[in-house]
Design a protein around this motif. Sequence first.
Motif, PDB file in Angstrom:
ATOM      1  N   GLY A  23       0.852  -1.107   0.006  1.00 32.49           N
ATOM      2  CA  GLY A  23       0.004   0.065   0.016  1.00 32.49           C
ATOM      3  C   GLY A  23       0.803   1.112  -0.091  1.00 32.49           C
ATOM      4  O   GLY A  23       2.072   1.136  -0.390  1.00 32.49           O
ATOM      5  N   SER A 144      -6.919  -5.667   1.459  1.00 31.38           N
ATOM      6  CA  SER A 144      -6.202  -4.752   0.801  1.00 31.38           C
ATOM      7  C   SER A 144      -5.545  -5.282  -0.623  1.00 31.38           C
ATOM      8  O   SER A 144      -5.228  -6.534  -0.593  1.00 31.38           O
ATOM      9  CB  SER A 144      -5.199  -4.076   1.683  1.00 31.38           C
ATOM     10  N   TRP A 145      -5.161  -4.355  -1.186  1.00 34.47           N
ATOM     11  CA  TRP A 145      -4.271  -4.728  -2.594  1.00 34.47           C
ATOM     12  C   TRP A 145      -3.007  -4.412  -2.155  1.00 34.47           C
ATOM     13  O   TRP A 145      -2.529  -3.336  -1.535  1.00 34.47           O
ATOM     14  CB  TRP A 145      -4.706  -4.040  -3.761  1.00 34.47           C
ATOM     15  N   ASP A 441     -13.516   1.250  -1.777  1.00 35.36           N
ATOM     16  CA  ASP A 441     -12.326   0.379  -1.202  1.00 35.36           C
ATOM     17  C   ASP A 441     -11.114   1.309  -0.770  1.00 35.36           C
ATOM     18  O   ASP A 441     -10.983   2.021  -1.993  1.00 35.36           O
ATOM     19  CB  ASP A 441     -11.962  -0.773  -2.389  1.00 35.36           C
ATOM     20  N   SER A 443      -8.227   0.970  -0.279  1.00 35.17           N
ATOM     21  CA  SER A 443      -6.621   0.462  -0.703  1.00 35.17           C
ATOM     22  C   SER A 443      -5.895   1.543  -1.417  1.00 35.17           C
ATOM     23  O   SER A 443      -4.745   1.495  -1.320  1.00 35.17           O
ATOM     24  CB  SER A 443      -6.844  -0.826  -1.534  1.00 35.17           C
ATOM     25  N   LYS A 475      -3.564  -8.174  -6.237  1.00 37.40           N
ATOM     26  CA  LYS A 475      -4.291  -9.099  -5.281  1.00 37.40           C
ATOM     27  C   LYS A 475      -4.637 -10.346  -5.681  1.00 37.40           C
ATOM     28  O   LYS A 475      -5.009 -10.619  -6.575  1.00 37.40           O
ATOM     29  CB  LYS A 475      -5.815  -8.285  -4.934  1.00 37.40           C
TER      30      LYS A 475
END
Length: 479
Positions: A23, A144-145, A441, A443, A475
Motif C-alpha cells: 500500500g 487490501s491490494w 475500497d 486500498s 491482489k
Amino acid sequence: AAHLYAEPALSFVANGRPALRQGGAAGPKGAAASQRVRRCRGAIVQGETSVDLSGGFWSLPVFVAGCGLLTWTQLRRRQMQRRTGCKAVLDIQSGEQQPWPRRGLLQGTGAAALSSMVAPAEAEEVVKTPEVLQGAQTSANDDSWVQYDLNTGETLYDIDFDQLDPNHGFVVGAHGLFYETKDGGKRWVSRSFANLGKGSDEISYRFQTVSVKGNDVWIVGKPPLLLHSKDSGKSWKKVAVSRKLPGEPKVIVALDGGKAEMATSSGAVYQTANDGKNWKSTVTETVDATLNRVSSNGVQGASYFTGSVKSIKRDTAGKYLAIAQRGNFYLTYTPGDTRWVPHNRISARRIQAMGFRDTSNGDKWEGVWMSLNGGLLTQTTQGGYNDLGSDTKELFKESEIRTGGIGIVDAAFRTATEGWAVGGSGVIYYTKDGGKNWSFDNSGNELPCNLYTVKFFDKGKVGYMLGSAGILLRKTFAA
C-alpha cells in the motif's frame, strides 16, 4: 492486404529489479528512479553517463560537470552507502548501437537475441522486507491490494499473462517501459530495447498494449510501433507500419501458432497467420466510411467524428467495443460482420469508458458496462447493445455508486457477481451483486496517482491495477 512489413529486429537488456511494498504512496526511492539515477559497485549513473567513485572525491568534479544534477552532499551520501555495502542495480544500455531512422521503419528483416547486462542472480533478485513478503503470501485472505514498487515514475498502460503459463507475464508503459515476470507477478524484472529510438532520430515510444500466448508476444506502441517475439520474449522483431495503414495500431491480441488480430484507431481490423508477414483485413471499410453512410439514420454526433476512436476493447469471442474520440457515441463490431455499427450514447453526458462484462473465471455473462463524465456508471445485461438501431437509453441501467464526480476509467469482473472499478485520484470500487451497487475500497487512499487499468488472470485468482507514477497493485483471491 494490410500495409505491414517485417522490420529489423531488436535486442534488449535486463535493467534492474524493483522493490515490493504494501500500500501507500511511492517514496523517495521511486522519485529517484524517475530521474533514472542508480548506483552499483561504486558507480553513480545518470542516463548513460557514469563515474567510478572508488578513487575518492577527486573524480567528482568531472561527474558533476557531465550531468549537473546531484549535489556534493548527495554524492557524499551515496559514496558512504557504497562503503557500507549497500547493493543496487546498474541501469545501463548495451554498447554502441546504430540508430534507426524513421524512413528505415518500412523495410528490412533481422533477428536479435537477449543480452543481459547484469548477472542472472541480480536480475532475478527482488528486495523484500519480511513484513511485505508476509503480506504478499497471505493476500488471499486480505482485503487490501499489495503495491509493487517497480522503481519507476512512468505510467503503466497494460498487463497480460500467458493463458498457457499463468506465471509468465509482461507489463508495458510510457517511455518504452517493459517488465517481465516468471513467477506469477511476485517479482518483476525491468527490460529495455537497446536499439529502439536512439541516435540523432531519437524517439520516445509509449508501449500501449501487450498480449502473450505461448511463445508469441506482441507489443503495440506510439508513435506507430509493432513488436513481435516468437520465443516468449527472448528475441524480438519490429513489424514496420506503413503510412498507408488506416489509422494507428491500437490493440493487438495474440492467438494460437503465430496468429494475431490487430485493430487500428480508424477501425481497421487485421489478422495474421504467419507471425506478421502477411495480414488480411476483416472489415470492408473504416469507421469514417461507415459513418458517411449512416449519419442520417439517427446516430447523433456522427457528423463530428474526428476520424479516430479513443479506445478499443476486444473480448475473448472476438467482439469489439470502440468509443468515438469526442465520446458522443460508441461503435461495435461482431465477427462475421463486414463493418462497424454505430450507437447513440444514453444521455447528454459524454462516454468516458466502456468494456465487456466478461468474467475472468469463465462464467458466461452477457452485456457491457459504460461510464459517463461526472462519475456515472451504467451497464446492460442484454445482448441488444450491438444491434443496429437499438434503444440504448432503455438497455443501459444506472448503477448505484458514489464517486463524487471522479470518472471511472476501467472496470473488470472477476466472477458473475464480483467486479472492480478504478478511476482518477486512485479511487477503487467493488461490487458483490453483479454491478448494481458499488462500494468504495480504501486500498488506494494514499496513492498519488490515477488508476487506468484493472484486469484479472488465472481464472480470477489474481487481479492487477495499473496507473500513473509507476503504480502496480496486486491482489490474490481464494477462488
